[in-house]
Design a protein around this motif. Structure first.
Motif, PDB file in Angstrom:
ATOM      1  N   ALA A   1       0.810  -1.220   0.000  1.00  0.00           N
ATOM      2  CA  ALA A   1       0.000   0.000   0.000  1.00  0.00           C
ATOM      3  C   ALA A   1       0.847   1.276   0.000  1.00  0.00           C
ATOM      4  CB  ALA A   1      -0.917   0.007   1.227  1.00  0.00           C
ATOM      5  N   MET A   2       2.155   1.183  -0.214  1.00  0.00           N
ATOM      6  CA  MET A   2       3.000   2.382  -0.134  1.00  0.00           C
ATOM      7  C   MET A   2       2.758   3.301  -1.331  1.00  0.00           C
ATOM      8  SD  MET A   2       6.761   0.799  -0.988  1.00  0.00           S
ATOM      9  CE  MET A   2       7.107  -0.042  -2.526  1.00  0.00           C
ATOM     10  N   THR A   3       2.899   4.600  -1.071  1.00  0.00           N
ATOM     11  CA  THR A   3       2.709   5.608  -2.124  1.00  0.00           C
ATOM     12  C   THR A   3       3.792   6.691  -2.103  1.00  0.00           C
ATOM     13  OG1 THR A   3       1.247   6.877  -0.655  1.00  0.00           O
ATOM     14  CG2 THR A   3       0.198   5.303  -2.168  1.00  0.00           C
ATOM     15  N   LYS A   4       4.600   6.753  -1.035  1.00  0.00           N
ATOM     16  CA  LYS A   4       5.614   7.797  -0.880  1.00  0.00           C
ATOM     17  C   LYS A   4       7.000   7.173  -0.800  1.00  0.00           C
ATOM     18  CE  LYS A   4       2.365  10.972  -0.350  1.00  0.00           C
ATOM     19  NZ  LYS A   4       2.099  11.995  -1.371  1.00  0.00           N
ATOM     20  N   VAL A   5       8.005   7.986  -1.119  1.00  0.00           N
ATOM     21  CA  VAL A   5       9.381   7.489  -1.041  1.00  0.00           C
ATOM     22  C   VAL A   5       9.728   7.087   0.383  1.00  0.00           C
ATOM     23  CG1 VAL A   5      11.806   8.137  -1.258  1.00  0.00           C
ATOM     24  CG2 VAL A   5      10.212   8.757  -3.053  1.00  0.00           C
ATOM     25  N   TRP A   6       9.245   7.850   1.381  1.00  0.00           N
ATOM     26  CA  TRP A   6       9.601   7.510   2.748  1.00  0.00           C
ATOM     27  C   TRP A   6       8.972   6.190   3.170  1.00  0.00           C
ATOM     28  CZ3 TRP A   6       6.233   6.792   6.791  1.00  0.00           C
ATOM     29  CH2 TRP A   6       4.948   7.323   6.676  1.00  0.00           C
ATOM     30  N   HIS A   7       7.848   5.818   2.547  1.00  0.00           N
ATOM     31  CA  HIS A   7       7.295   4.483   2.808  1.00  0.00           C
ATOM     32  C   HIS A   7       8.280   3.418   2.332  1.00  0.00           C
ATOM     33  CE1 HIS A   7       2.956   6.294   2.388  1.00  0.00           C
ATOM     34  NE2 HIS A   7       3.545   6.639   3.521  1.00  0.00           N
ATOM     35  N   LEU A   8       8.833   3.628   1.151  1.00  0.00           N
ATOM     36  CA  LEU A   8       9.804   2.694   0.589  1.00  0.00           C
ATOM     37  C   LEU A   8      11.034   2.592   1.488  1.00  0.00           C
ATOM     38  CD1 LEU A   8      10.553   1.003  -2.042  1.00  0.00           C
ATOM     39  CD2 LEU A   8      11.831   3.037  -2.736  1.00  0.00           C
ATOM     40  N   VAL A   9      11.523   3.739   1.947  1.00  0.00           N
ATOM     41  CA  VAL A   9      12.711   3.753   2.803  1.00  0.00           C
ATOM     42  C   VAL A   9      12.439   3.017   4.114  1.00  0.00           C
ATOM     43  CG1 VAL A   9      14.258   5.246   4.119  1.00  0.00           C
ATOM     44  CG2 VAL A   9      13.625   5.862   1.776  1.00  0.00           C
ATOM     45  N   LEU A  10      11.273   3.279   4.713  1.00  0.00           N
ATOM     46  CA  LEU A  10      10.942   2.664   5.992  1.00  0.00           C
ATOM     47  C   LEU A  10      10.761   1.156   5.857  1.00  0.00           C
ATOM     48  CD1 LEU A  10      10.118   2.820   8.996  1.00  0.00           C
ATOM     49  CD2 LEU A  10       7.772   3.265   8.227  1.00  0.00           C
ATOM     50  N   LEU A  11       9.983   0.733   4.839  1.00  0.00           N
ATOM     51  CA  LEU A  11       9.613  -0.685   4.727  1.00  0.00           C
ATOM     52  C   LEU A  11      10.695  -1.518   4.055  1.00  0.00           C
ATOM     53  CD1 LEU A  11       5.871  -0.146   3.778  1.00  0.00           C
ATOM     54  CD2 LEU A  11       6.767  -0.885   5.986  1.00  0.00           C
ATOM     55  N   TRP A  12      11.125  -1.106   2.856  1.00  0.00           N
ATOM     56  CA  TRP A  12      12.137  -1.890   2.148  1.00  0.00           C
ATOM     57  C   TRP A  12      13.538  -1.609   2.673  1.00  0.00           C
ATOM     58  CZ3 TRP A  12      11.027  -2.496  -3.792  1.00  0.00           C
ATOM     59  CH2 TRP A  12       9.782  -3.136  -3.945  1.00  0.00           C
TER      60      TRP A  12
END
Length: 435
Positions: free
Chosen positions: A104-115
């Motif tokens: 459900a990620m939509t922002k770069v910071w989501h990618l940084v946090l999760l991946w």
């Protein structure tokens, strides 16, 4: 319990339960390798869907590599303190949670946090030290071969997953492909729960190849704090020149494999007009050759001077990376590269593990190797970000490949500086952990 039934069934066929441990560890590492390698397939789809640059995506992957590596020495302490099964199950749960949330990620910071953070910590909770620990605890003989087999699972993970993930991504989108990875993590967790045990003594067994008749001593209590066990080992090992040579060469190993080829080969092939599925198949072909190359490397590491093995491995890898830009990315050129590079991809691990055990002793081998592996992942993080930055700034990945090739040649030379005297065991500290 299934493990007791399986142990009895294997005993009737004169098969040691340690090989069942190798099987379940191989499966876990294989699926984790698919998880670690999957972002290489998703870079271009994420660029198209969200408009993120290669440098932005690579920054998240760099964080994952750093945490994956920095967790390794603490992973060894966790394995020693809480047991193989408990830590491996927890790691698989953390990774699966991060992947499911990323749907459900939509922002770069989501990618940084999760991946970056969550998956970096989760995969780092076992890393390569899980295989090293299984080999040390369950095998008194053929340890090099076992390390080679378990290390080869990384290549097999690419062989099994990357072409499939690339096909699913092309047809149904990256979220469907990521969902498959989550399902496979669940399969691995079930196998670990049912089969994995901490030590041979849990099943009334001796390690494979141990012909002794004296009762096995009980494992020493391991109540030292995790931080103290990991940092105490680093303090002692850092006094040795051999540690820093192995750390530096493994840094270069990571910079020339995981961080470069695994992350950026597919998008670089796309730059040269090679479709994503075909590029993923190229990685799979490397996986086939690496599977055999790493197992043979484990066999060789039990028989020959590991320093000279590493000299040849790093030197040949460097030459293959320097050769790649001159293949014109033709079918024959890439096929030759895949074979040559693939045989060498992770062949460096068994000799490095053997040298670590020889220099620092079996009691702390997994903890010291954890710190050396941290160097590997710092190198991978540097290459992952550096290659992405090169693509963003210079519109080409090629400078990163030239640098990696040159570094491998340097590694092949400095590894010979490790001395040949009899193995020197680092003085045991109170926080020493049982292997």
């Amino acid at each position: 319990m299934i493990s007791n039934w399986l142990s009895a069934a294997l005993a009737r066929r004169n098969i040691h339960y340690g090989w069942a441990m190798v099987g379940v560890t191989f499966l876990t590492a294989l699926i984790t390798a698919g998880t670690v390698g999957a972002p290489g397939v998703f870079i271009v789809p994420l660029q198209k869907e969200f408009g993120w640059s290669p440098a932005e995506i690579s920054s998240a992957l760099s964080i994952r590599f750093i945490l994956f590596g920095l967790m390794a020495p603490f992973a060894a302490a966790l394995l020693n303190r809480y047991g193989l099964r408990n830590v491996t199950l927890s790691a698989l749960l953390v990774v699966a949670s991060g992947l499911m949330a990323s749907l459900a990620m939509t922002k770069v910071w989501h990618l940084v946090l999760l991946w970056g953070v969550v998956i970096g910590v989760g995969t780092g909770m076992t890393a390569l030290v899980l295989g090293a620990t299984v080999a040390a605890r369950w095998f008194a003989a053929r340890r090099g071969l076992v390390v080679g087999i378990l290390t080869a699972s990384v290549a097999t993970g690419q062989l099994v997953f990357l072409p499939l993930l690339a096909t699913l991504t092309d047809r149904y989108g990256w979220r469907v492909a990521l969902g498959l990875v989550c399902v496979m993590l669940g399969v691995a967790a079930f196998a670990v729960l049912m089969i994995m045990r901490d030590r041979p003594s849990d099943l009334g067994l001796r390690p494979f190849g141990d012909e002794g008749t004296e009762p096995l001593p009980a494992p020493p209590p391991n109540n030292a704090p995790i931080m103290a066990a990991a940092l105490g080992t680093l303090r002692d090992a850092s006094k040795s020149r051999a540690f820093w040579i192995l750390f530096a060469t493994f840094f270069i190993c990571g910079a020339s494999t995981n961080g470069l080829i695994q992350v950026h080969l597919i998008p670089m092939c796309l730059d040269f007009g090679i479709p994503q599925v075909q590029a993923a198949s190229l990685l799979a072909a490397m996986g086939i050759f690496d599977f055999f190359g790493t197992i043979v490397s484990g066999w060789l590491s039990d028989r020959y001077d590991n320093r000279y093995l590493l000299f040849w491995y790093y030197g040949l890898r460097g030459l293959s990376l320097l050769f790649l830009p001159f293949t014109n990315f033709s079918f024959y050129g890439l096929s030759l590269f895949a074979m040559f590079y693939g045989l060498d991809w992770i062949a460096t691990v068994p000799p490095t593990v053997r040298l670590t055990a020889q220099r620092f002793g079996p009691e702390r081998a997994n903890l010291v190797f954890g710190w050396i592996f941290a160097g590997h992942q710092l190198g991978a993080a540097s290459a992952a970000f550096g290659a992405g930055l090169s693509r963003t700034v210079y519109a080409t990945y090629l400078p990163a490949f030239f640098v990696a090739g040159a570094l491998c040649v340097v590694a092949s030379v400095i590894v010979l500086a490790i001395s040949r005297p009899a193995p020197k065991v680092v003085a045991a500290a109170a926080v020493a952990a049982a292997a």
